[in-house]
Design a protein around this motif. Structure first.
Motif, mmCIF file in Angstrom:
data_model
loop_
_atom_site.group_PDB
_atom_site.id
_atom_site.type_symbol
_atom_site.label_atom_id
_atom_site.label_comp_id
_atom_site.label_asym_id
_atom_site.label_seq_id
_atom_site.Cartn_x
_atom_site.Cartn_y
_atom_site.Cartn_z
ATOM 1 N N SER A 10 0.813 -1.211 0.000
ATOM 2 C CA SER A 10 0.000 0.000 0.000
ATOM 3 C C SER A 10 0.849 1.264 0.000
ATOM 4 O O SER A 10 1.856 1.368 0.711
ATOM 5 C CB SER A 10 -0.904 0.008 1.239
ATOM 6 O OG SER A 10 -1.666 1.190 1.290
ATOM 7 N N ASP A 11 0.410 2.218 -0.805
ATOM 8 C CA ASP A 11 0.936 3.582 -0.753
ATOM 9 C C ASP A 11 0.555 4.194 0.596
ATOM 10 O O ASP A 11 -0.285 3.641 1.325
ATOM 11 C CB ASP A 11 0.299 4.362 -1.914
ATOM 12 C CG ASP A 11 0.585 5.835 -1.857
ATOM 13 O OD1 ASP A 11 1.752 6.209 -1.693
ATOM 14 O OD2 ASP A 11 -0.380 6.635 -1.988
ATOM 15 N N PHE A 12 1.135 5.337 0.938
ATOM 16 C CA PHE A 12 0.804 5.966 2.217
ATOM 17 C C PHE A 12 0.012 7.274 2.059
ATOM 18 O O PHE A 12 -1.158 7.340 2.419
ATOM 19 C CB PHE A 12 2.071 6.205 3.041
ATOM 20 C CG PHE A 12 1.754 6.647 4.437
ATOM 21 C CD1 PHE A 12 1.171 5.767 5.337
ATOM 22 C CD2 PHE A 12 1.998 7.945 4.843
ATOM 23 C CE1 PHE A 12 0.835 6.168 6.619
ATOM 24 C CE2 PHE A 12 1.674 8.358 6.131
ATOM 25 C CZ PHE A 12 1.095 7.464 7.016
ATOM 26 N N ASP A 13 0.674 8.299 1.471
ATOM 27 C CA ASP A 13 0.034 9.618 1.389
ATOM 28 C C ASP A 13 -1.173 9.619 0.468
ATOM 29 O O ASP A 13 -1.067 9.244 -0.695
ATOM 30 C CB ASP A 13 1.041 10.656 0.870
ATOM 31 C CG ASP A 13 1.878 11.212 1.990
ATOM 32 O OD1 ASP A 13 1.333 12.000 2.778
ATOM 33 O OD2 ASP A 13 3.048 10.826 2.082
ATOM 34 N N GLY A 14 -2.306 10.034 0.983
ATOM 35 C CA GLY A 14 -3.522 10.090 0.164
ATOM 36 C C GLY A 14 -4.196 8.729 0.023
ATOM 37 O O GLY A 14 -5.287 8.631 -0.520
ATOM 38 N N THR A 15 -3.517 7.665 0.490
ATOM 39 C CA THR A 15 -4.084 6.311 0.425
ATOM 40 C C THR A 15 -4.456 5.871 1.839
ATOM 41 O O THR A 15 -5.629 5.664 2.137
ATOM 42 C CB THR A 15 -3.075 5.339 -0.228
ATOM 43 O OG1 THR A 15 -2.863 5.738 -1.588
ATOM 44 C CG2 THR A 15 -3.582 3.910 -0.188
ATOM 45 N N ILE A 16 -3.459 5.757 2.714
ATOM 46 C CA ILE A 16 -3.743 5.461 4.123
ATOM 47 C C ILE A 16 -4.171 6.762 4.821
ATOM 48 O O ILE A 16 -5.095 6.764 5.629
ATOM 49 C CB ILE A 16 -2.512 4.830 4.805
ATOM 50 C CG1 ILE A 16 -2.231 3.460 4.182
ATOM 51 C CG2 ILE A 16 -2.730 4.717 6.315
ATOM 52 C CD1 ILE A 16 -0.967 2.783 4.663
ATOM 53 N N GLN A 19 -5.414 12.829 3.587
ATOM 54 C CA GLN A 19 -4.882 13.983 2.846
ATOM 55 C C GLN A 19 -3.421 13.736 2.488
ATOM 56 O O GLN A 19 -2.774 12.896 3.069
ATOM 57 C CB GLN A 19 -4.923 15.251 3.710
ATOM 58 C CG GLN A 19 -6.282 15.623 4.198
ATOM 59 C CD GLN A 19 -6.211 16.304 5.562
ATOM 60 O OE1 GLN A 19 -5.128 16.614 6.065
ATOM 61 N NE2 GLN A 19 -7.370 16.512 6.160
ATOM 62 N N GLU A 20 -2.930 14.566 1.545
ATOM 63 C CA GLU A 20 -1.526 14.513 1.140
ATOM 64 C C GLU A 20 -0.669 15.226 2.179
ATOM 65 O O GLU A 20 -0.379 16.406 2.052
ATOM 66 C CB GLU A 20 -1.360 15.224 -0.210
ATOM 67 C CG GLU A 20 -1.929 14.480 -1.385
ATOM 68 C CD GLU A 20 -0.989 13.383 -1.884
ATOM 69 O OE1 GLU A 20 0.204 13.384 -1.506
ATOM 70 O OE2 GLU A 20 -1.468 12.529 -2.645
ATOM 71 N N SER A 21 -0.245 14.496 3.217
ATOM 72 C CA SER A 21 0.491 15.175 4.285
ATOM 73 C C SER A 21 1.914 15.548 3.864
ATOM 74 O O SER A 21 2.464 16.541 4.334
ATOM 75 C CB SER A 21 0.530 14.302 5.531
ATOM 76 O OG SER A 21 0.995 13.020 5.213
ATOM 77 N N GLY A 166 -3.486 2.140 -4.027
ATOM 78 C CA GLY A 166 -2.844 3.427 -4.283
ATOM 79 C C GLY A 166 -3.823 4.485 -4.733
ATOM 80 O O GLY A 166 -5.035 4.240 -4.846
ATOM 81 N N ASP A 167 -3.279 5.687 -4.975
ATOM 82 C CA ASP A 167 -4.140 6.807 -5.355
ATOM 83 C C ASP A 167 -3.550 7.707 -6.424
ATOM 84 O O ASP A 167 -4.217 8.636 -6.869
ATOM 85 C CB ASP A 167 -4.500 7.655 -4.119
ATOM 86 C CG ASP A 167 -3.347 8.553 -3.690
ATOM 87 O OD1 ASP A 167 -2.201 8.058 -3.643
ATOM 88 O OD2 ASP A 167 -3.574 9.740 -3.442
ATOM 89 N N SER A 168 -2.286 7.483 -6.821
ATOM 90 C CA SER A 168 -1.673 8.511 -7.668
ATOM 91 C C SER A 168 -0.726 7.928 -8.713
ATOM 92 O O SER A 168 -0.535 6.723 -8.795
ATOM 93 C CB SER A 168 -0.934 9.505 -6.776
ATOM 94 O OG SER A 168 -0.572 10.627 -7.538
ATOM 95 N N VAL A 169 -0.122 8.824 -9.493
ATOM 96 C CA VAL A 169 0.719 8.396 -10.605
ATOM 97 C C VAL A 169 1.920 7.583 -10.123
ATOM 98 O O VAL A 169 2.341 6.651 -10.807
ATOM 99 C CB VAL A 169 1.177 9.605 -11.458
ATOM 100 C CG1 VAL A 169 2.033 10.564 -10.650
ATOM 101 C CG2 VAL A 169 1.898 9.157 -12.702
ATOM 102 N N THR A 170 2.450 7.893 -8.927
ATOM 103 C CA THR A 170 3.628 7.163 -8.452
ATOM 104 C C THR A 170 3.290 5.717 -8.072
ATOM 105 O O THR A 170 4.181 4.919 -7.817
ATOM 106 C CB THR A 170 4.275 7.864 -7.234
ATOM 107 O OG1 THR A 170 3.262 8.049 -6.240
ATOM 108 C CG2 THR A 170 4.874 9.201 -7.610
ATOM 109 N N ASP A 171 1.993 5.387 -8.046
ATOM 110 C CA ASP A 171 1.589 4.010 -7.749
ATOM 111 C C ASP A 171 1.326 3.194 -9.012
ATOM 112 O O ASP A 171 1.033 2.007 -8.931
ATOM 113 C CB ASP A 171 0.307 4.005 -6.894
ATOM 114 C CG ASP A 171 0.483 4.823 -5.633
ATOM 115 O OD1 ASP A 171 1.539 4.667 -4.992
ATOM 116 O OD2 ASP A 171 -0.415 5.626 -5.320
ATOM 117 N N LEU A 172 1.404 3.859 -10.176
ATOM 118 C CA LEU A 172 0.973 3.196 -11.406
ATOM 119 C C LEU A 172 1.799 1.951 -11.735
ATOM 120 O O LEU A 172 1.243 0.885 -12.006
ATOM 121 C CB LEU A 172 1.003 4.193 -12.579
ATOM 122 C CG LEU A 172 0.573 3.640 -13.932
ATOM 123 C CD1 LEU A 172 -0.847 3.084 -13.883
ATOM 124 C CD2 LEU A 172 0.685 4.700 -15.018
HETATM 125 MG MG LIG Z 1 -0.380 8.692 -2.645
#
Ligand SMILES: [Mg+2]
Length: 217
Positions: A10-16, A19-21, A166-172
Motif C-alpha cells: 500500500s501507498d501511504f500519502d492520500g491512500t492510508i 490527505q496529502e500530508s 494506491g491513489d496517484s501516478v507514483t503508484d501506477l
Molecule cells: Mg499517494
C-alpha cells in the motif's frame, strides 16, 4: 493446490492518510522552493527524484521535530485499523511503500506501526545543518521505485498474489505489476486509460468488504 500467499502493498500519502500530508509538510517548511518547484513536478518538467531532494535539502535540520509534529496530526482513512486486524487474523502481510519519508509514516501511524510488516521509502539524515535525503530505492526518475521495492520484498517472503492499493501516478507501475489493484483518484484514471481493471475504494471499509468477497473467495 497449496495455500495462496497473498500480501498487500500500500501507498501511504492520500491512500492510508485522508490527505496529502507530505506535500503539506514541504509547503509549510520550504514555502518559497515549493512555490517554484512543485508546479514543475506536476507538469513533469522536474522529476520527483530531483524535486523532492531539492525541497527537503533546502530545509534546516532544526525544523525536523516540528515536521514530525505536523505529520502526527494527519487523519487516516476510515477502517484502516480494522483492515489491519482483518489481515492479521488471516496471516496476510501488509507492507507500506511510500514515495515520501519513512519516519513521517512512523510518526503518523504511532502505535499502529507495530502492526504493519514493513515500511519502505526514503530517509532523512538530520545530523548536518541542512536535511539530507537518502533512498535505497532510487531508479530512473523516481526517488522510490515501488516496483523495485515489490521485487525485493518478494525475495524475503513468498507472495503468489500481490495486492496493490494506491491513489496517484507514483503508484501506477506498482499497480501494473500486481494482479489485484485497489485504486482511487488519479490512479483510477490512469488505469482506466490503460484498460486495466481494479476495485475502486474510498476507504478501508470498502477495501475490507471487497477483499472478503472477491479476493479470499
Ligand atoms: Mg499517494
Amino acid at each position: 493446490m497449496g495455500i495462496v500467499n497473498r500480501a498487500v502493498f500500500s501507498d501511504f500519502d492520500g491512500t492510508i492518510t485522508a490527505q496529502e500530508s507530505f506535500v503539506r509538510v514541504l509547503e509549510t517548511f520550504a514555502p518559497e522552493a515549493s512555490g517554484l518547484l512543485i508546479p514543475k513536478m506536476y507538469d513533469l518538467s522536474l522529476s520527483l527524484r530531483e524535486g523532492v531532494r531539492l525541497l527537503l535539502e533546502s530545509i534546516e535540520s532544526r525544523h525536523y521535530p516540528e515536521m514530525l509534529d505536523s505529520v502526527r496530526r494527519t487523519p487516516l482513512r476510515p477502517g484502516f485499523e480494522e483492515f489491519l486486524s482483518f489481515l492479521e487474523a488471516r496471516g496476510i502481510p501488509f507492507v507500506i511503500v511510500t514515495g515520501g519519508i519513512t519516519a513521517f509514516v512512523r510518526a503518523t501511524l504511532g502505535p499502529l506501526e507495530k502492526r504493519v510488516n514493513g515500511i519502505y521509502g526514503a530517509d532523512l539524515d538530520t545530523g548536518g545543518r541542512m536535511l539530507k535525503l537518502h533512498s535505497d530505492w532510487e531508479a530512473g526518475s523516481e526517488l522510490v521505485s515501488k516496483p523495485l521495492v515489490l521485487e525485493t520484498v518478494r525475495k524475503t517472503f513468498p507472495v503468489d498474489l500481490p495486492v496493490a492499493i494506491g491513489d496517484s501516478v507514483t503508484d501506477l507501475e506498482m499497480a501494473l505489476a500486481c494482479p489485484v489493484v485497489f485504486a482511487r483518484d488519479r490512479l483510477a484514471g490512469y488505469l482506466d486509460q490503460r484498460g486495466r481493471s481494479y476495485y475502486r475504494y474510498e476507504d478501508f471499509v470498502d477495501i475490507r468488504r471487497t477483499f472478503q468477497k472477491e479476493i479470499l473467495a
